[in-house]
Design an enzyme around this catalytic site. Sequence first.
Site, PDB file in Angstrom:
ATOM      1  CB  ALA A  20       0.117  14.488 -22.508  1.00  0.00           C
ATOM      2  CE  LYS A  25      -3.478  11.744 -23.821  1.00  0.00           C
ATOM      3  NZ  LYS A  25      -3.531  12.859 -23.310  1.00  0.00           N
ATOM      4  CG  ASP A  28      -1.034  19.295 -20.510  1.00  0.00           C
ATOM      5  OD1 ASP A  28      -0.735  18.356 -20.495  1.00  0.00           O
ATOM      6  OD2 ASP A  28      -2.058  19.783 -20.889  1.00  0.00           O
ATOM      7  CE1 TYR A  45      -4.185   1.932   0.414  1.00  0.00           C
ATOM      8  CE2 TYR A  45      -2.612   3.628   1.389  1.00  0.00           C
ATOM      9  CZ  TYR A  45      -3.732   3.107   0.943  1.00  0.00           C
ATOM     10  OH  TYR A  45      -4.724   4.325   0.984  1.00  0.00           O
TER      11      TYR A  45
HETATM   12  C1  LIG Z   1      -4.679  13.641 -22.517  1.00  0.00           C
HETATM   13  C2  LIG Z   1      -4.205  14.898 -22.257  1.00  0.00           C
HETATM   14  C3  LIG Z   1      -4.725  15.287 -20.926  1.00  0.00           C
HETATM   15  C4  LIG Z   1      -5.666  14.697 -20.023  1.00  0.00           C
HETATM   16  O1  LIG Z   1      -5.036  13.293 -19.698  1.00  0.00           O
HETATM   17  P1  LIG Z   1      -5.717  12.185 -19.413  1.00  0.00           P
HETATM   18  O2  LIG Z   1      -4.921  11.032 -19.109  1.00  0.00           O
HETATM   19  O3  LIG Z   1      -6.814  11.843 -20.719  1.00  0.00           O
HETATM   20  O4  LIG Z   1      -6.763  12.511 -18.418  1.00  0.00           O
HETATM   21  C5  LIG Z   1      -4.096  16.871 -20.479  1.00  0.00           C
HETATM   22  N1  LIG Z   1      -3.366  17.355 -21.522  1.00  0.00           N
HETATM   23  C6  LIG Z   1      -2.922  16.996 -22.578  1.00  0.00           C
HETATM   24  C7  LIG Z   1      -2.303  17.886 -23.691  1.00  0.00           C
HETATM   25  C8  LIG Z   1      -3.532  15.799 -22.996  1.00  0.00           C
HETATM   26  O5  LIG Z   1      -3.166  15.486 -24.201  1.00  0.00           O
END
Ligand SMILES: *Cc1c(COP(=O)(O)O)cnc(C)c1O
Length: 494
Positions: free
Chosen positions: A253, A294, A251, A108
């Site tokens: 991803a 991603k 951000d 955990y």
């Molecule tokens: C997909 C995405 C998100 C959100 O992520 P999730 O895993 O789908 O919740 C935020 N910002 C960008 C640029 C994304 O492509």
Amino acid sequence: MRRIERSVIFNKNIYQWWDIETVYKPIHNSAGMTDDEMFADVEPFRIKMVEPIKIPSSEERERSLKEAGLNVFLVKGENIFIDLLTDSGTGAMSDRQWAGLMMGDETYAGSRNFYNLESAVADILGFEYVLPCHQGRGAENVLHTALIKDGDVVPGNTHFDTTKAHIEHKKGKAIDCTIDEAADPYIDLPFKGNVDLNKLEAVYKEYGKEHIPFTVITATCNSGGGQPVSMENMRAVYKLSQKYGILVCLDGARFAENCYFIKKREPGMEKYSIKEIAKLQADCFDLMTMSAKKDAIVNIGGFVATRHAEIYDKIKNFGILFEGFVTYGGLAGRDLEAMAIGLYEGVDQDYLAYRIGHVRYLGEQLKEQGIPVLWPPGGHAIYLDMKKFLPHIPPEQFPGMAFCAYLYLESGVRGVEIGTLLNGRDPETGLNRPAKLELVRLTIPRRVYTHRHLDFVVKAVMKVWEKKDQIKGFELSYESPVLRHFTAQFKWVE
Ligand SMILES: *Cc1c(COP(=O)(O)O)cnc(C)c1O
């Protein structure tokens, strides 16, 4: 006793006739493709396991779409032939990632896999503190709850839909400061995701650090067509933000795809490895939210990472409240392991060359056929310009949704609208916010489809193109108050 030479193959003398330097190299160097060109979009993997996909019959496609209220988002996955809805969580994990799942430590608190993730994040991105979350929006929820107050603004370069929705949910406002050129779908610039520094500084002057919890840079910029942001621009944003005492959040991803574009397109950057660029890029940020679905090539996962202990202290309690204890964040230990391994695979240069080349291949094939494609191609998707494809359908009749419906009916291929439906309504006036660009995104999952699948997609788009003048628009028959594109239903306009 004399040792017998065991391997004749490795006996140097045998090779004397074959001299790489004097025989092979002059021929090789005389003409032809470079290695970079040769290996540009070939798969640097082979297939060890296959997942059969059913080809839905035309009757099944018609029935499925009708049941889905004409919204391809609501069609069951088993009735889709090639699914280009999203690249999120749809990638194929490697043999190593699958092996990593078996190494899950389901303790955990303090799972070994958390520490592997922590060290991968520190090694690749340089952030010391990592808070795992179940996916990107989980990370946004934790971060935004900790930092955004009623009336705050969050500037950025075309916020992603969940980011914007989370900002608005905290009663803040997202302000788009992307360069004007990004709105031109055909201007061929290397970094169309860049921030306009004048616009950003104007926001800083107007609101000040009291009302700007952070600026967010999305790289590559998903809602802006998967376009990259340059290192120079990120450095300038960071410098400006430091001057005004404002934090900058990545951000991230698709941070690795952004690094590949930087390496290929930005003068002076080609000498760095992708991993070095990833670090230099992260150096321009105080913190990061990550949808690992991603570029970390996992089916579920995400995190918030930062270099500041004070920020980590603020977010960790919301992490515990919303996601789970700080060493698992809504994930199983095995998921953390797959994410740690995937982060390394995501910054592998051969993988990225294939990835970006594979997406570009689809864009080039479509462009050659005369299809209006946003240019240059993004890192994860090809975007079709509905204002040119279906100019007779106005934004309020959602041309992108109408296109997706036809594409699905003709081929079983699923795309996704990035336009007025996604843009939602203005929270003050309640009116549709017509999108600057009316697009359909054909999003390519990582390591899943072959080039032949992409050829089929081209054939499918051409079939719709031939009938485009007969295609009618949509009107809404059901709409939810937030993130309406996930659940909306439609009727054809008479
Ligand atoms: C997909 C995405 C998100 C959100 O992520 P999730 O895993 O789908 O919740 C935020 N910002 C960008 C640029 C994304 O492509």
